[in-house]
Design an enzyme around this catalytic site. Sequence first.
Site, PDB file in Angstrom:
ATOM      1  N   CYS A  91      77.964  -5.664  48.753  1.00  0.00           N
ATOM      2  CA  CYS A  91      78.661  -6.753  49.617  1.00  0.00           C
ATOM      3  C   CYS A  91      77.675  -7.710  50.205  1.00  0.00           C
ATOM      4  O   CYS A  91      76.810  -7.944  49.411  1.00  0.00           O
ATOM      5  CB  CYS A  91      79.452  -6.390  50.845  1.00  0.00           C
ATOM      6  SG  CYS A  91      79.011  -5.117  51.767  1.00  0.00           S
ATOM      7  N   ALA A  92      77.644  -8.109  51.313  1.00  0.00           N
ATOM      8  CA  ALA A  92      76.598  -9.033  51.750  1.00  0.00           C
ATOM      9  C   ALA A  92      75.652  -8.303  52.339  1.00  0.00           C
ATOM     10  O   ALA A  92      74.459  -8.311  51.762  1.00  0.00           O
ATOM     11  CB  ALA A  92      77.164  -9.819  53.012  1.00  0.00           C
TER      12      ALA A  92
END
Length: 259
Positions: free
Chosen positions: A148-149
């Site tokens: 994800c981030a």
Amino acid sequence: MNGRIHRFDALDNFRDYGDYASTAGRRVVAGRLFRSAHHARASEADLQRLAGLGLAAVVDLRRPGERRDQPSRRPPGFAGQVIESVHDDGREAPHITFLKTADLTVDSGRRFMTETYRALPFEPAHLDLFSRYFRALGEADGPVLIHCAAGKDRTGLLAALTHHLLGVHRDDMIEDFLLTNAAVDLSGRAPAIAKQLEAMTGRPAAHDAVVAFLGVEPVYLETALAEIAARHGSTDGYLEQALGVDAALRHRIGERLAA
């Protein structure tokens, strides 16, 4: 340093989440399950290392807006499957909204993250991505990488669900979840993040609050799993009812990833 953590030039929180003991004396194979933060800043050397892993699939758990702001870099000629969401509600990432509108303290950050985990398993984009990820695990002839981030929340939940499916002990599941706190130099990064937050919000953020917000705590994952059990009876019920992971798919995944 934990041998699960892989160091890259500019690719953070990269880890192998295989190689754990499983049920019936089996073991999740190493080198087939990877997790990380986003790949937007990957160096050329990082891309070469990624290419060497022979990834069969990459699952990007970020929102479309996040992907536009920080587009992934991939090795030249990358031919693996890319799984990402087209579900875009037009909103900014919830943690950005929180940081803009609330004072960041250790307690406020912990409350926000706990409530975030309570909702994570049921968001439409995650239901879609998690389902497609498990189907890929049952089909891919090679390693799969999820990110994800920051590689800690959405990624951490999905890795934990994978561990549950494969029969990894809950203690090992939690230990793997908490490795973010060792893989990322939380204290070293906090001052720069605090400056960014002050520039964005006009309010100072305490060092200990930033460190806490960048890391993970057992209660976050435990909250998600408790909410899953409350809504579906068990994690197995969630996997089958919400994600479509039936007995046949579980068997295929186990045959591919546990020896």
